[in-house]
Motif scaffolding. Structure first.
Motif: not given
Length: 470
Positions: A208-215, A237-251
């Motif tokens: 489970t990750f949050f940032l594009p370079w992690e995946v 990649w529609p979710i920017s880092r500012g929106l992260g806590p609301a919807g950025a997880a990749i799992s």
């Protein structure tokens, strides 16, 4: 269709918690059927029931560059991320470093809401149960800098305060962004590192990750636009880092099932929360009259034939969708992950099928319809403002329809993703509407002012005020 091993999962918490995935032929067949029916190129489905875990996956990560979807394929889970954010914050509550009654400004002294009264009064709990009252959808920059979340939170002050804090529940991405910023300040870490340390690592969620370079070098599902004759892969990649806590997880499906199992019955070798706090998150703290019966601490609570569902889910720009449902009294959990807008409908169908097939619950029946009088139609019809778009509720040959209206300057790609024909609605309760095509639950409700006039509509769990003159 990929088949998983058929060894049972240990049910004794003292035993190893390694997840063994089982195959269920009927589940596999319905997944293939729903993927085709709803035009979902890739679909992953997992069920928890009776201490066992069943998985069925189908299709490909991308029609342009196809790889088979399996239980470890990564999908964008969208707003289910909010529950990760809340779980991390509740860990701090357990440690005594935070309280749901704390004022936001106690932890973010520079925070500004749209009005001064909300700035002074809004609490951490109101961030987490969607009662902050300000407009919930903001558009931060595309930045992935370490300062992106702090900068995005400043945008909250620019939007209107729709209702006083604590008054009504209205789905609020911006409130979860503020909550994520509180997590950063209290831990002295980035949002992503804090959630990893407090939630992902204890639960063993290594995929489970949050940032594009992690995946970038992992098997990642690509979202698709549903054209009339083709499912077109769109590598956005529609979710920017500012929106992260609301919807950025990749799992992955496997990780989400581990996460579901923890929130279903507390099973974990290193639980991130006390048992009391885990259960507290699932208790209603605010009410809704459409789709939900209430909101817990980010969990969305609904009723399915008398059984309480504890749910979330996500929609990432109609490119990828996810569903996440728990029925604790039945020992049931469901995770659905997909890479097209069709996955939302597939998820609804699969929830009904899985509850019937595994938990033996009967399907929901259509709600009794009330008379939608001409007087009510006149009261409801109008334009309602959701900020990035408006909701048009219109009359058509004595019927009531609803459609989303996008601004004229929206890029053609977004129009393709979000433009839908008007949907006919029927009355199923006082000021409550359901789709005529499938009236099993209210999906919209109207809220009246003190003088009895219709002032807001709640659509997609969001309050939209009536525009002047409509």
């Amino acid at each position: 269709m990929r088949r998983a091993d058929e060894a049972p999962v240990p049910t004794d918490p003292a035993q190893s918690l390694t997840m063994e995935l089982e195959h269920d032929a009927e589940l596999a067949a319905i997944v293939v059927e729903k993927a085709a029916e709803h035009r979902t190129p890739g679909l992953g489905v997992g069920v928890l029931y009776g201490g066992r875990t069943f998985v069925a996956t189908h299709g490909v990560t991308s029609t342009a560059d196809p790889l088979e979807v399996d239980a470890d394929t990564l999908f964008m889970i969208g707003s289910t991320t909010k529950t990760l954010t809340a779980t991390a914050l509740m860990h701090l509550v357990d440690e005594g470093r935070l309280a749901l009654t704390d004022l936001v400004v106690d932890h973010l002294p520079d925070f500004e809401a749209p009005d001064i009264e909300t700035t002074k009064s809004v609490t951490i709990g109101q961030l987490l149960n969607h009662t902050a009252g300000w407009r919930g959808d903001v558009l931060p920059s595309a930045s992935f800098a370490d300062t992106a979340l702090a900068e995005a939170v400043q945008l909250v002050a620019e939007g209107p305060q729709e209702v006083p804090a604590g008054r009504y529940a209205s789905y609020n991405n911006a409130a979860l962004m503020v909550a994520g910023r509180v997590l950063e300040v209290l831990t002295g870490q980035s949002y992503e590192k804090a959630v990893t340390e407090l939630v992902l690592t204890p639960l063993g969620l290594t995929n489970t990750f949050f940032l594009p370079w992690e995946v970038a070098n992992r098997r990642l599902a690509v979202g698709h636009i549903l054209r009339p004759d083709v499912e077109e892969a769109v590598p956005l990649w529609p979710i920017s880092r500012g929106l992260g806590p609301a919807g950025a997880a990749i799992s992955s499906l496997r990780d989400q099932l581990t996460y579901a199992r923890y929130h279903l019955d507390g099973t974990a070798e290193a639980p991130p929360l006390s048992e009391k706090t885990r259960l507290l998150m699932q208790q209603p703290t605010s009410e809704m009259r459409s789709i939900l019966v209430g909101v817990g601490i980010t969990w969305l609570l609904s009723d399915y034939g008398g059984v309480r569902l504890v749910s979330h889910g996500g929609n990432v720009s109609n490119l990828q969708t996810s569903a996440f449902h728990l029925a604790p009294e039945c020992g049931f959990g469901l995770v659905v992950m997909s890479n097209s807008a069709g996955g939302a409908a597939a998820g609804r169908d699969l929830l009904a099928w899985c509850l019937e097939h595994f938990a033996k619950l009967p399907p929901r029946s259509p709600l009794p319809q009330l008379e939608l009088t001409d007087a009510l139609i006149r009261e409801y019809a109008g334009i309602y403002d959701l900020g990035p778009w408006t909701i048009a509720i219109e009359t058509d040959a004595g019927k009531l329809t609803v459609r989303m209206v996008l601004p004229d300057d929206v890029p053609e790609t977004l129009k393709t993703l979000f433009d839908k024909p008007p949907a006919e609605m029927v009355l199923v309760g006082p000021d409550q509407l359901a789709p005529a095509a499938d009236p099993v639950e209210a999906t919209m409700d109207f809220i009246r002012a003190a003088d009895g006039s219709v002032k807001w509509v709640r659509h997609g769990m969001r309050l939209a005020p009536r525009k002047d003159g409509s």
